[in-house]
Design a protein around this motif. Structure first.
Motif, PDB file in Angstrom:
ATOM      1  N   LYS A   2       0.990  -1.198   0.030  1.00 35.61           N
ATOM      2  CA  LYS A   2       0.014   0.126   0.250  1.00 35.61           C
ATOM      3  C   LYS A   2       0.965   1.355  -0.079  1.00 35.61           C
ATOM      4  O   LYS A   2       1.943   1.297   0.447  1.00 35.61           O
ATOM      5  N   ASN A   4       0.868   6.013   0.162  1.00 39.85           N
ATOM      6  CA  ASN A   4       0.515   6.797   1.140  1.00 39.85           C
ATOM      7  C   ASN A   4       1.256   6.504   2.519  1.00 39.85           C
ATOM      8  O   ASN A   4       0.116   6.553   3.389  1.00 39.85           O
ATOM      9  N   LEU A 266      -9.636  -1.734   0.454  1.00 38.78           N
ATOM     10  CA  LEU A 266      -9.539  -0.298   0.248  1.00 38.78           C
ATOM     11  C   LEU A 266      -9.528   0.217   1.730  1.00 38.78           C
ATOM     12  O   LEU A 266     -10.551  -0.179   2.488  1.00 38.78           O
ATOM     13  N   VAL A 268      -9.143   3.104   4.767  1.00 38.76           N
ATOM     14  CA  VAL A 268      -9.823   4.338   4.664  1.00 38.76           C
ATOM     15  C   VAL A 268      -9.374   4.976   6.389  1.00 38.76           C
ATOM     16  O   VAL A 268      -9.444   4.360   7.278  1.00 38.76           O
ATOM     17  N   ASP A 288      -5.290   4.128   2.174  1.00 37.36           N
ATOM     18  CA  ASP A 288      -5.535   4.627   0.550  1.00 37.36           C
ATOM     19  C   ASP A 288      -6.280   5.814   0.429  1.00 37.36           C
ATOM     20  O   ASP A 288      -6.214   6.671  -0.409  1.00 37.36           O
ATOM     21  N   LEU A 289      -7.182   6.032   1.240  1.00 36.54           N
ATOM     22  CA  LEU A 289      -8.212   7.364   1.060  1.00 36.54           C
ATOM     23  C   LEU A 289      -8.755   7.981   2.569  1.00 36.54           C
ATOM     24  O   LEU A 289      -8.559   7.045   3.556  1.00 36.54           O
ATOM     25  N   ALA A 339     -11.785   0.232  -7.129  1.00 38.54           N
ATOM     26  CA  ALA A 339     -10.850   0.705  -6.071  1.00 38.54           C
ATOM     27  C   ALA A 339      -9.861   1.890  -6.656  1.00 38.54           C
ATOM     28  O   ALA A 339      -9.548   2.714  -6.169  1.00 38.54           O
ATOM     29  N   LYS A 343      -9.457   5.858  -5.849  1.00 35.67           N
ATOM     30  CA  LYS A 343      -8.345   6.420  -5.440  1.00 35.67           C
ATOM     31  C   LYS A 343      -7.607   7.396  -6.619  1.00 35.67           C
ATOM     32  O   LYS A 343      -7.189   8.609  -6.241  1.00 35.67           O
ATOM     33  N   ALA A 346      -9.532  10.920  -6.429  1.00 34.49           N
ATOM     34  CA  ALA A 346      -9.600  11.517  -4.995  1.00 34.49           C
ATOM     35  C   ALA A 346      -8.852  12.990  -5.161  1.00 34.49           C
ATOM     36  O   ALA A 346      -7.975  13.098  -6.043  1.00 34.49           O
ATOM     37  N   VAL A 351      -2.981  11.786   2.339  1.00 32.03           N
ATOM     38  CA  VAL A 351      -3.901  10.643   2.116  1.00 32.03           C
ATOM     39  C   VAL A 351      -4.928  11.226   1.370  1.00 32.03           C
ATOM     40  O   VAL A 351      -5.789  11.976   1.764  1.00 32.03           O
ATOM     41  N   PRO A 352      -5.253  10.891  -0.006  1.00 31.44           N
ATOM     42  CA  PRO A 352      -6.151  11.267  -0.893  1.00 31.44           C
ATOM     43  C   PRO A 352      -7.625  11.531  -0.193  1.00 31.44           C
ATOM     44  O   PRO A 352      -7.935  10.517   0.131  1.00 31.44           O
ATOM     45  N   LEU A 354     -11.762  11.373  -0.466  1.00 31.06           N
ATOM     46  CA  LEU A 354     -12.547  10.952  -1.342  1.00 31.06           C
ATOM     47  C   LEU A 354     -13.455  11.898  -2.113  1.00 31.06           C
ATOM     48  O   LEU A 354     -13.834  12.904  -1.260  1.00 31.06           O
TER      49      LEU A 354
END
Length: 432
Positions: A2, A4, A266, A268, A288-289, A339, A343, A346, A351-352, A354
């Motif tokens: 992963k 971020n 995913l 969060v 991820d988000l 997914a 991403k 975003a 951390v991007p 949503l």
């Protein structure tokens, strides 16, 4: 692996990790605050709704405050009474829904035709704004804690007639599965069974509220089962609550939590209205988000009143709802592609953040050629590389233009000459 990473390089094994704050998220969320009719402000054990006050601060007493009961993630013991129905109503659209731009996504889809699994404390089938769209059997149909129903409402609650609260995908169906015991304590075996059962019941998006400290063979097998059936699993990157459990400023080393840390899931993270997180919040190695997860307004298992909740499990619910929208709007996408789209669309940040509307409307580049098209990608040359040909094109164009001008001028002069000669011939005839 992963991406971020939330802690600086070298801080994972020694010392106290420092958490990166999603500053771009902060600027975006802060911009929402001035236009809110009311912002949620945490005042344990209740929440006050006060104008322009940031989440996490205690406001001064005011006559215009509305107090919402706090939705717990779990109960203290089996003898603790179930969460009582709320009698408080709020007509204004919550800050989280505003910041996510949910008012614009309905033009594309409401998530109709998609089933979302909720692996939590259960979901009350008769909950207001979810009635008729919840499939729950056995213990999953009883939600003493209320957290699972709250999460399901963030995903799919129908909007009230006058506006205000709405789920991300109000057309989606919910299949409830137990991932906890009666008081809300999650276990790997229960979560694994919940994921597997939700997929078997037709869920193509599975929202898991638990963040477990260790991975088990049962959990790994359940995630593999979901992947084999093209179901996207969404989970919080860290547990709800604070490190010390009392907001006393504790800290802990960054760590992975499951199932969020597994490949294909995913993961969060939660942010508040200012795009930040509490200093004593759990810190993951990766996420991820990011999505709203502090001072969140939601429904309960009984009655029409509203509650307020906090934690990354609520942020995961928003992402699961967005995944349902994408699956409904672009049914040809696989779970990994859904997914990747969430991403890839975003808002840029550590951390991007949503962005459901962008996930539905954006046209993303693809590495595959269009069917029947050339296998060679089209590349536009850089300006410096085409300067020579550009100069030749300009000179050629100028030459052509000059030639055309000369030809036109010559033709005009010829016409004038013929006209004058004709006039002269006429005068000579008259004089003779």
């Amino acid at each position: 692996m992963k991406r971020n990473i939330l802690v600086p390089r070298g801080s994972q094994s020694t010392g106290t990790p420092r958490q990166r704050r999603p500053h771009t998220c902060a600027s975006r969320l802060t911009a929402v605050a001035p236009v809110l009719g009311a912002a949620l402000v945490l005042v344990p054990p209740t929440v006050a709704v006060a104008d322009s006050a940031p989440v996490g601060t205690a406001p001064a007493a005011s006559s215009n405050q509305i107090r919402l009961p706090l939705m717990p993630s779990s109960l203290t013991s089996a003898s603790t009474a179930c969460t009582k129905p709320s009698k408080v109503h709020v007509d204004a659209e919550p800050w989280a829904q505003q910041s996510l731009g949910l008012g614009r996504v309905g033009r594309y889809t409401t998530g109709s035709g998609i089933t979302v699994g909720v692996v939590d404390t259960g979901v009350a089938p008769g909950a207001e704004r979810l009635a008729g769209r919840v499939e729950a059997t056995g213990g999953a149909a009883e939600d003493c804690v209320g957290h699972g129903t709250f999460v399901a409402g963030l995903i799919a609650a129908s909007p009230s007639p006058g506006g205000g609260l709405s789920g991300v995908a109000p057309g989606a169906r919910i299949v409830a599965e137990r991932g906890t015991g009666q008081v809300g304590t999650a276990g790997a075996a229960a979560v694994a069974q919940g994921i597997r059962a939700a997929v078997q019941d037709g869920a193509t998006v599975v929202d898991v509220s638990a963040a477990l400290p260790a991975r088990t063979q049962e959990l790994t097998a359940a995630l593999a089962f979901a992947a084999d059936h093209d179901a996207l699993v969404v989970a919080p990157a860290v547990p709800d609550g604070t490190v010390q459990g009392n907001g006393a400023g504790g800290s802990a080393a960054a760590a992975d939590y499951w199932p969020a840390a597994a490949d294909g899931v995913l993961s969060v993270l939660d942010v508040d209205i200012n795009g930040a997180r509490a200093q004593d919040a759990y810190v993951p190695l990766h996420a991820d988000l990011a999505a709203p997860g502090s001072g969140i307004t939601g429904i309960g298992p009984a009655g029409s009143g509203l509650y307020v909740g906090n934690g990354p499990s609520l942020a995961a619910a928003f992402v699961a709802g967005a995944a349902a929208l994408v699956r409904a709007h672009l049914p040809e996408l696989t779970a990994p592609q859904v997914a990747a789209r969430l991403k890839g669309t975003a808002a840029p940040a550590a951390v991007p953040l949503l962005d459901p509307y962008n996930a539905l409307s954006a046209v993303l580049p693809t590495t595959r050629p269009a069917p029947g098209g050339s296998s060679t990608a089209v590349h536009l040359a850089a300006p410096a590389e085409e300067s020579g040909s550009a100069r030749r094109a300009v000179l050629l164009g100028a030459g052509c233009a000059l030639l055309a001008l000369l030809v036109g001028a010559g033709a005009a002069l010829a016409r004038v000459h013929r006209s004058r000669r004709a006039v002269g011939e006429g005068l000579r005839r008259r004089t003779t």
